[in-house]
Design a protein around this motif. Structure first.
Motif: not given
Ligand code: NAP
Length: 277
Positions: A18, A95, A65-67, A37, A117, A189, A92-93, A39-40, A143, A194, A16
């Motif tokens: 990022g 926090l 919720d993937v947990m 998928c 993870k 990186g 990918n999900a 949660r919001t 991811i 969001e 949803s």
């Molecule tokens: N951004 C970075 O700098 C960075 C760096 C390294 C790795 N990553 C990895 O890239 C991936 C995406 O990160 P992002 O920065 O795009 O995160 P993000 O902007 O916070 O987006 C996270 C997404 O996951 C969903 N989500 C979170 N907890 C969830 C749950 N328990 N069940 C289902 N959905 C859930 C969120 O929606 P809801 O909150 O509504 O559930 C949202 O759609 C992650 O695996 C992260 O570890 C990101």
């Protein structure tokens, strides 16, 4: 280039916002039908609608919720009911959480990172791999994060968990390769999504400024110097966007990537100062 993915079916956890949203959009642009998928409900549904109206491709939003194991089962069930199968699964999900030191992390913080993870990708793979095996084709993409390879005073839970995901990816690649299924990991990186905003309820720019200020303080240099260094660390001389990660994921999800499996692909703008063999 036609990636040859039209009408395939993908599931994107955390689709949803990022990076997940960018992946879902990238797949839909290739004609892939996508289930996402999160949660919001309002954010999830708005994303599905906007991708659908931009691409004309069906996007199924499933609140899950993937947990929670039962939620993942429901996510797979809803996808199969809507589209008939699953060809591509993107784990990918996650926090993005406030970085705190080792002694400030509680058991539940460690558990949450492991659930997101490791357990979520394990459970989703257990559910979708038999479907892909029956089809004789599949793509599973995890991811991770470049923090798997870094040692510094924060990022403990993700630093300890992500290497497990790398090992899991390699093992699954060996297990499933002869069934036509590849399993790879993409490591972003820092991408100012969001998630960074949400941790403090700030704008992306504010969240970045705060993180840079904290790092400058830790390293004993000025904010301006830290800002300059942070950009200079990126060999490509610019920040990484969600679309940069999504483009690689979409290619890895396509039939064209079939000879690559068990691999970890860094999308970090060249930040990692090491050579890997
Ligand atoms: N951004 C970075 O700098 C960075 C760096 C390294 C790795 N990553 C990895 O890239 C991936 C995406 O990160 P992002 O920065 O795009 O995160 P993000 O902007 O916070 O987006 C996270 C997404 O996951 C969903 N989500 C979170 N907890 C969830 C749950 N328990 N069940 C289902 N959905 C859930 C969120 O929606 P809801 O909150 O509504 O559930 C949202 O759609 C992650 O695996 C992260 O570890 C990101």
């Amino acid at each position: 280039m036609d990636l040859g993915m039209k009408d395939k079916v993908a599931m994107v956890t955390g689709g949803s916002q990022g990076i997940g949203r960018a992946i879902a959009l990238g797949l839909a642009r290739e004609g892939v039908r996508v289930a996402i998928c999160g949660r919001t409900p309002d954010i999830l549904e708005a994303t599905a609608e906007s991708i659908e109206s931009e691409t004309g491709v069906r996007v199924l939003p499933v609140i899950a919720d993937v947990m929670v194991a039962a939620d993942l089962e429901r996510f797979v069930q809803a996808t199969v009911e809507e589209f008939g199968t699953v060809d591509i699964a993107i784990n990918n999900a996650d926090l993005i959480t406030h970085d705190v030191g080792f002694f400030d992390l509680r058991d539940e913080d460690w558990q949450e990172k492991m659930d997101l993870k490791l357990f979520a990708p394990i459970r989703l793979t257990r559910l979708v791999a038999p479907i892909m095996q029956a089809n004789g084709w599949g793509r599973i993409i995890n991811i991770g994060g470049s923090s798997a390879r870094k040692v510094h005073e924060v990022g403990w839970a993700k630093g300890a968990t992500q290497p497990g995901l790398i090992n899991l990816t390699k093992r699954l690649a060996w297990l499933l390769g002869r069934d036509g299924i590849t399993v790879n990991l993409v490591e972003p990186g820092i991408v100012w999504t969001e998630g960074h905003t949400r941790t403090g309820g700030k704008s992306r720019a504010e969240a970045r400024s705060e993180a840079l200020a904290q790092r400058a303080e830790r390293e004993g240099i000025s904010y301006e110097e830290m800002d300059r260094l942070a950009l200079a660390e990126l060999v490509i001389g610019r920040r990484i966007e969600s679309e940069d990660v999504a483009n690689i994921v979409v290619f890895m999800a396509s039939p064209l990537s079939g000879a690559v499996t068990g691999e970890t692909i860094l999308v970090d703008g060249g930040e990692m100062p090491t050579v890997r063999f």
